[in-house]
Enzyme design. Structure first.
Site, PDB file in Angstrom:
ATOM      1  N   LYS A 126       0.848  -1.236   0.090  1.00 39.30           N
ATOM      2  CA  LYS A 126      -0.090  -0.226   0.102  1.00 39.30           C
ATOM      3  C   LYS A 126       0.699   1.374   0.089  1.00 39.30           C
ATOM      4  O   LYS A 126       2.149   1.029   0.326  1.00 39.30           O
ATOM      5  CB  LYS A 126      -0.816  -0.042   1.349  1.00 39.30           C
ATOM      6  CG  LYS A 126      -2.182   0.801   1.198  1.00 39.30           C
ATOM      7  CD  LYS A 126      -3.335   0.129   0.677  1.00 39.30           C
ATOM      8  CE  LYS A 126      -4.160   1.187   0.177  1.00 39.30           C
ATOM      9  NZ  LYS A 126      -5.478   0.334  -0.263  1.00 39.30           N
ATOM     10  N   ASP A 166      -7.008   4.454  -4.533  1.00 37.77           N
ATOM     11  CA  ASP A 166      -7.591   4.141  -3.286  1.00 37.77           C
ATOM     12  C   ASP A 166      -8.145   5.669  -3.071  1.00 37.77           C
ATOM     13  O   ASP A 166      -8.532   6.230  -4.044  1.00 37.77           O
ATOM     14  CB  ASP A 166      -6.660   3.702  -2.208  1.00 37.77           C
ATOM     15  CG  ASP A 166      -7.360   3.361  -1.020  1.00 37.77           C
ATOM     16  OD1 ASP A 166      -7.720   2.245  -0.869  1.00 37.77           O
ATOM     17  OD2 ASP A 166      -7.488   4.140  -0.001  1.00 37.77           O
TER      18      ASP A 166
HETATM   19  O1  2IT Z   1      -8.225  -1.496  -0.710  1.00 38.10           O
HETATM   20  C1  2IT Z   1      -8.126  -1.998  -1.887  1.00 38.10           C
HETATM   21  O2  2IT Z   1      -8.062  -3.313  -2.130  1.00 38.10           O
HETATM   22  C2  2IT Z   1      -7.725  -1.368  -3.147  1.00 38.10           C
HETATM   23  N1  2IT Z   1      -7.593   0.191  -2.971  1.00 38.10           N
HETATM   24  C3  2IT Z   1      -7.405  -1.636  -4.311  1.00 38.10           C
HETATM   25  C4  2IT Z   1      -6.121  -2.006  -4.575  1.00 38.10           C
HETATM   26  C5  2IT Z   1      -5.893  -2.712  -5.955  1.00 38.10           C
HETATM   27  O3  2IT Z   1      -4.738  -2.868  -6.086  1.00 38.10           O
HETATM   28  O4  2IT Z   1      -6.777  -2.703  -6.908  1.00 38.10           O
END
Ligand code: 2IT
Length: 444
Positions: A126, A166
């Site tokens: 993340k 996100d």
């Molecule tokens: O919290 C999540 O799963 C997302 N923001 C999506 C992450 C993604 O790699 O699509």
């Protein structure tokens, strides 16, 4: 057992002082998997849990940019590369003023288990920045994204780490980030997901988190002999996840009566459907982060400074940010006969709310319910690797199957009499695959 867990958490807190969201996320997982962990000494000998709570790599960097008036600003950029046992690091970028290392570590930790649940080959990561696109011009957002990627590009790649959107990072931001990556590397690859449809994006990706969450809720309902049809829903947020969820609930015959923003919530007794759903996209595009204009536009009620959990509904779906349902909210929902809460946000409920909801209602956590978003990101990666685009039905069908399988995994590991402990099911189900892969790959 309690003392062992407390000892584990105490050590973690000493090593990571002040990271309270991260501690909260770890504690929930540890409590669910501890018995299972103890029953499998091979995990313990390899210190799997101790390794899992330590990100493989954390990157923090300066992001300088110049606003439209010529003033210089400095934000902080992050990428937490948490766990690559199952595949390249995968997870979104959050651009919001509330972003800290603790928030991104909690999200990256959760992402590892979530991605494991999807059955697709993705590790967990993340990233993001304390930069908020709210109130910024397009030019400012582009310059920020370019500056952010000018550092991030050396740490990511289609086989290394694949970021996505996100909160605060949607199609526009992904476009600017992708453009800068391509320019710096001179490579057109699937290094980001959530791309535009004409340049490598997947159909259904914008809808996927919300659609997937409703498919998951539908499986929970089927177990109870019920369905979406005829039920009323409280949804929070008014962004991408809320929009996807509301569209699907309407399609399946449910009625959504609330949405919310940082300013308060909307109560629309008639139901948020038709043009009103499209209006959410308009509202989002204004960049103001307030939901109140909906009330003026459609003559609905706006309740300032409050959250939608005080409205009497059958089903609640938090679709905004972490810890937006506390113990009092949980009790209020229960008192009003709400019988199911499916968390479409990440860690949408506080720890004491989770405990209450698990006991009194049917509750499922974000890492299972909202996994459809990253699952379709995984499908976008597959399409990019094959250099093809699947039609809508194909992606949607795969999403449906993935959500069915995640629900099945939760039921398998979370059976508790005739109830399902979805927290335990999701945590153990997510843990096993990562733990086994880590064992196989040695002490790394
Ligand atoms: O919290 C999540 O799963 C997302 N923001 C999506 C992450 C993604 O790699 O699509």
């Amino acid at each position: 057992m309690k003392t062992d867990i407390s000892e584990f958490i105490r050590t973690l807190e000493e090593r990571t002082p002040g990271e309270k969201e991260f501690h909260q996320a770890v504690e929930e997982v540890i409590e669910s998997v501890w018995d299972f962990y103890k029953m499998n000494p091979r995990y313990q000998r390899a210190k799997i849990l101790e390794r899992m709570v330590e990100p493989e790599r954390v990157i923090m960097f300066r992001v300088p940019w110049v606003d439209d008036m010529g003033e210089v600003h400095i934000n902080r950029g992050y990428r937490v590369e948490f766990n690559s046992a199952l595949g390249p690091y995968k997870g979104g970028l959050r651009f919001h003023r509330s972003v800290t290392l603790s928030i991104l570590k909690f999200l990256g930790f959760e992402q590892t288990f979530k991605n494991s649940l999807t059955t697709l080959p993705m590790g967990g990561g993340k990233g993001g920045s304390d930069f908020s696109p709210r109130g910024k011009s397009d030019g400012e957002i582009m310059r920020f994204c370019q500056s952010f990627m000018t550092e991030l590009y050396r740490h990511i790649g289609p086989n290394t780490d694949v970021p996505a959107g996100d909160i605060g990072v949607g199609g526009r931001e992904i476009g600017y980030l992708f453009g800068q990556y391509k320019r710096l590397k001179n490579e057109f690859t699937g290094v980001l997901t959530g791309k535009g449809l004409t340049w490598g994006g997947s159909l259904i990706r914008p809808e996927a988190t919300g659609f997937g969450a409703v498919y998951f809720a539908q499986h929970m309902l089927h177990r109870l002999g019920k369905d979406i049809e005829g039920h009323t829903f409280a949804v929070s947020g008014f962004g991408n996840v809320a929009w996807g969820a509301i569209s699907k609930i309407n399609e399946l015959g449910g009625k959504v009566v609330t949405i919310s923003g940082p300013d308060g919530y909307i109560y629309d007794q008639e139901g948020i459907s038709g043009d009103k759903v499209d209006y959410l996209l308009e509202l989002r595009a204004t960049n103001n982060d307030i939901v109140q204009p909906y009330a003026d536009e459609f003559g609905a009620k706006f309740i300032e400074g409050r959250r939608p959990w005080e409205v009497a509904v059958d089903i609640a779906m938090p679709c905004a940010t972490e810890n937006e349902v506390n113990l009092d909210d949980a009790k209020e929902l229960d008192k009003n006969k709400c019988f199911l809460l499916a968390e479409a946000s990440n860690m949408g409920c506080t720890a004491d709310a989770v405990e209450y909801l698990s006991e009194h209602m049917n509750y499922a956590p974000g890492k299972a319910v909202n996994a459809g978003g990253v699952a379709v990101s995984g499908l976008e990666m597959s399409q990019n690797s094959m250099r093809i685009n699947w039609p809508k039905e194909e992606v949607d069908n795969r999403l449906k199957h993935i959500m069915r399988d995640i629900h099945h995994t939760c039921v398998e590991y979370g059976k508790n009499g005739n109830k399902i402990d979805y927290v335990k099911g999701a945590n153990i189900g997510g843990f096993v695959k990562v733990a086994d892969a880590m064992l196989a790959q040695g002490i790394v």
